[in-house]
Design a protein around this motif. Structure first.
Motif, PDB file in Angstrom:
ATOM      1  N   ASP A  13       0.816  -1.208   0.000  1.00 16.50           N
ATOM      2  CA  ASP A  13       0.000   0.000   0.000  1.00 16.50           C
ATOM      3  C   ASP A  13       0.860   1.274   0.000  1.00 16.50           C
ATOM      4  OD1 ASP A  13      -2.597  -1.339   2.198  1.00 16.50           O
ATOM      5  OD2 ASP A  13      -2.362  -1.425   0.017  1.00 16.50           O
ATOM      6  N   ASN A  14       2.043   1.176   0.615  1.00 20.63           N
ATOM      7  CA  ASN A  14       2.898   2.357   0.729  1.00 20.63           C
ATOM      8  C   ASN A  14       3.848   2.448  -0.463  1.00 20.63           C
ATOM      9  OD1 ASN A  14       2.404   3.393   3.632  1.00 20.63           O
ATOM     10  ND2 ASN A  14       2.699   1.196   3.890  1.00 20.63           N
ATOM     11  N   LEU A  15       3.886   3.619  -1.069  1.00 25.09           N
ATOM     12  CA  LEU A  15       4.781   3.856  -2.199  1.00 25.09           C
ATOM     13  C   LEU A  15       5.475   5.188  -1.976  1.00 25.09           C
ATOM     14  CD1 LEU A  15       4.057   3.243  -5.937  1.00 25.09           C
ATOM     15  CD2 LEU A  15       5.118   5.382  -5.220  1.00 25.09           C
ATOM     16  N   TYR A  16       6.778   5.192  -2.167  1.00 16.10           N
ATOM     17  CA  TYR A  16       7.603   6.366  -1.903  1.00 16.10           C
ATOM     18  C   TYR A  16       8.391   6.734  -3.143  1.00 16.10           C
ATOM     19  CZ  TYR A  16       6.916   4.576   2.888  1.00 16.10           C
ATOM     20  OH  TYR A  16       6.387   4.093   4.061  1.00 16.10           O
ATOM     21  N   TRP A  17       8.624   8.032  -3.316  1.00 18.35           N
ATOM     22  CA  TRP A  17       9.570   8.528  -4.316  1.00 18.35           C
ATOM     23  C   TRP A  17      10.718   9.218  -3.594  1.00 18.35           C
ATOM     24  CZ3 TRP A  17       9.674   7.563  -9.432  1.00 18.35           C
ATOM     25  CH2 TRP A  17       8.497   7.133 -10.070  1.00 18.35           C
ATOM     26  N   TYR A  18      11.930   8.939  -4.059  1.00 21.89           N
ATOM     27  CA  TYR A  18      13.142   9.567  -3.550  1.00 21.89           C
ATOM     28  C   TYR A  18      13.978  10.038  -4.739  1.00 21.89           C
ATOM     29  CZ  TYR A  18      12.321   7.193   0.960  1.00 21.89           C
ATOM     30  OH  TYR A  18      11.788   6.752   2.153  1.00 21.89           O
ATOM     31  N   ARG A  19      14.939  10.896  -4.447  1.00 27.41           N
ATOM     32  CA  ARG A  19      15.840  11.381  -5.495  1.00 27.41           C
ATOM     33  C   ARG A  19      17.247  11.528  -4.923  1.00 27.41           C
ATOM     34  NH1 ARG A  19      15.023  17.247  -8.291  1.00 27.41           N
ATOM     35  NH2 ARG A  19      15.468  17.947  -6.159  1.00 27.41           N
ATOM     36  N   ARG A  20      18.221  11.162  -5.752  1.00 28.61           N
ATOM     37  CA  ARG A  20      19.606  11.405  -5.383  1.00 28.61           C
ATOM     38  C   ARG A  20      20.238  12.259  -6.467  1.00 28.61           C
ATOM     39  NH1 ARG A  20      23.837   7.390  -2.575  1.00 28.61           N
ATOM     40  NH2 ARG A  20      25.478   8.913  -2.221  1.00 28.61           N
ATOM     41  N   VAL A  21      20.656  13.453  -6.086  1.00 31.12           N
ATOM     42  CA  VAL A  21      21.424  14.295  -7.011  1.00 31.12           C
ATOM     43  C   VAL A  21      22.893  14.079  -6.722  1.00 31.12           C
ATOM     44  CG1 VAL A  21      19.564  15.945  -7.303  1.00 31.12           C
ATOM     45  CG2 VAL A  21      21.285  16.338  -5.552  1.00 31.12           C
ATOM     46  N   MET A  22      23.734  14.372  -7.703  1.00 31.19           N
ATOM     47  CA  MET A  22      25.160  14.045  -7.611  1.00 31.19           C
ATOM     48  C   MET A  22      25.800  14.661  -6.368  1.00 31.19           C
ATOM     49  SD  MET A  22      28.064  14.472 -10.528  1.00 31.19           S
ATOM     50  CE  MET A  22      26.996  13.646 -11.699  1.00 31.19           C
ATOM     51  N   GLY A  23      26.487  13.815  -5.624  1.00 31.27           N
ATOM     52  CA  GLY A  23      27.223  14.297  -4.460  1.00 31.27           C
ATOM     53  C   GLY A  23      26.393  14.446  -3.207  1.00 31.27           C
ATOM     54  N   LYS A  24      25.099  14.184  -3.309  1.00 28.44           N
ATOM     55  CA  LYS A  24      24.227  14.355  -2.147  1.00 28.44           C
ATOM     56  C   LYS A  24      23.632  13.015  -1.716  1.00 28.44           C
ATOM     57  CE  LYS A  24      24.190  18.957  -2.184  1.00 28.44           C
ATOM     58  NZ  LYS A  24      24.613  19.802  -1.039  1.00 28.44           N
ATOM     59  N   GLU A  25      22.988  13.024  -0.557  1.00 23.02           N
ATOM     60  CA  GLU A  25      22.339  11.809  -0.100  1.00 23.02           C
ATOM     61  C   GLU A  25      20.984  11.629  -0.779  1.00 23.02           C
ATOM     62  OE1 GLU A  25      22.923  14.518   1.643  1.00 23.02           O
ATOM     63  OE2 GLU A  25      21.249  15.004   2.970  1.00 23.02           O
ATOM     64  N   ILE A  26      20.452  10.418  -0.725  1.00 21.52           N
ATOM     65  CA  ILE A  26      19.106  10.142  -1.225  1.00 21.52           C
ATOM     66  C   ILE A  26      18.118  10.936  -0.368  1.00 21.52           C
ATOM     67  CG2 ILE A  26      17.338   8.369  -1.492  1.00 21.52           C
ATOM     68  CD1 ILE A  26      19.612   6.334  -1.911  1.00 21.52           C
ATOM     69  N   LYS A  27      17.237  11.675  -1.046  1.00 19.67           N
ATOM     70  CA  LYS A  27      16.273  12.500  -0.308  1.00 19.67           C
ATOM     71  C   LYS A  27      14.842  12.146  -0.668  1.00 19.67           C
ATOM     72  CE  LYS A  27      19.025  16.500   0.940  1.00 19.67           C
ATOM     73  NZ  LYS A  27      19.174  17.959   0.900  1.00 19.67           N
ATOM     74  N   PHE A  28      14.009  12.182   0.323  1.00 15.51           N
ATOM     75  CA  PHE A  28      12.594  11.867   0.197  1.00 15.51           C
ATOM     76  C   PHE A  28      11.868  12.920  -0.613  1.00 15.51           C
ATOM     77  CE2 PHE A  28       8.404  10.578   1.480  1.00 15.51           C
ATOM     78  CZ  PHE A  28       7.716  11.746   1.787  1.00 15.51           C
ATOM     79  N   LEU A  29      10.947  12.466  -1.465  1.00 15.15           N
ATOM     80  CA  LEU A  29      10.089  13.383  -2.209  1.00 15.15           C
ATOM     81  C   LEU A  29       8.639  13.281  -1.748  1.00 15.15           C
ATOM     82  CD1 LEU A  29      11.413  12.871  -5.863  1.00 15.15           C
ATOM     83  CD2 LEU A  29      11.986  14.712  -4.279  1.00 15.15           C
ATOM     84  N   LEU A  30       8.099  12.046  -1.723  1.00 13.49           N
ATOM     85  CA  LEU A  30       6.649  11.895  -1.579  1.00 13.49           C
ATOM     86  C   LEU A  30       6.303  10.498  -1.098  1.00 13.49           C
ATOM     87  CD1 LEU A  30       3.831  13.272  -2.740  1.00 13.49           C
ATOM     88  CD2 LEU A  30       4.155  11.613  -4.534  1.00 13.49           C
TER      89      LEU A  30
END
Lengths: 110, 115
Positions: free
Chosen positions: B30-47
């Motif tokens: 039921d749970n779905l998450y989006w994350y993003r990792r930009v160069m040089g940074k940690e994985i960050k939560f979106l939604l």
């Protein structure tokens, strides 16, 4: 401000050596996950720790959650080239978003 | 059991264009998450979705990003219009975790390059 600090950032060791890496935070998490990521792939869940002081073992990997649930360590015994990869820790709070550290890049030389 | 899948694996677009990323979670999650990792940074939560509802969208950078999960199955993340700083690897994760342990299983990611 980075909430989860992982150290060291890079580690290169010889096959057969032991190592310990760390994940530290000023915040309390209800759970902490360790992931391993290889190039071109997504993070693969290794373990979840939830209780302060908890120790979990996964073959040659030993994970510990700090008593205050703010920090964790990963110890690898007799490292092998197959252990090479990016190790990520991530803190969670009750089925919500994960907060990640930048990761530790481990290279194990044959 | 199939894992989380994402499409496409890579996308290269020009600034100002539109891109839509797709995520298929593990069946029954039921749970779905989006994350993003930009160069040089940690994985960050979106939604975070719970079924078709947005539970937490505090990580969405701005209104150029639109996520949907119609029917509570797969999800799409649209970026319109794309900017250079949107480049990075977008990860989707899913969980079915009544105990609240936040054990999330990740897809392989979509590498987005905006030129």
């Amino acid at each position: 401000t980075q909430l989860l600090e992982q150290s060291p950032q890079f580690l290169s060791i010889q096959e057969g050596e032991n190592l310990t890496v760390y994940c530290n935070s000023s915040s309390v998490f209800s759970s902490l996950q360790w992931y391993r990521q290889e190039p071109g792939e997504g993070p693969v869940l290794l373990v979840t720790v939830v209780t302060g002081g908890e120790v979990k073992k996964l073959k040659r990997l030993t994970f510990q959650f700090g008593d205050a649930r703010k920090d964790s360590s990963l110890h690898i015994t007799a490292a092998q080239p197959g252990d090479t990869g990016l190790y990520l820790c991530a803190g969670g709070r009750n089925n919500s978003k994960l907060t990640f550290g930048k990761g530790i890049t481990l290279s194990v030389r044959p | 059991e199939a894992g989380v899948t994402q499409f496409p694996s890579h996308s290269v677009i020009e600034k100002g264009q539109t891109v839509t990323l797709r995520c298929d979670p593990i069946s029954g999650h039921d749970n779905l998450y989006w994350y993003r990792r930009v160069m040089g940074k940690e994985i960050k939560f979106l939604l975070h979705f719970v079924k078709e509802s947005k539970q937490d969208e505090s990580g969405m950078p701005n209104n150029r990003f639109l996520a949907e999960r119609t029917g509570g199955t797969y999800s799409t993340l649209k970026v319109q219009p794309a900017e250079l700083e949107d480049s990075g690897v977008y990860f989707c994760a899913s969980s079915q975790d009544p105990a609240g342990l936040s054990e999330q299983y990740f897809g392989p990611g979509t590498r987005l390059t905006v030129t």
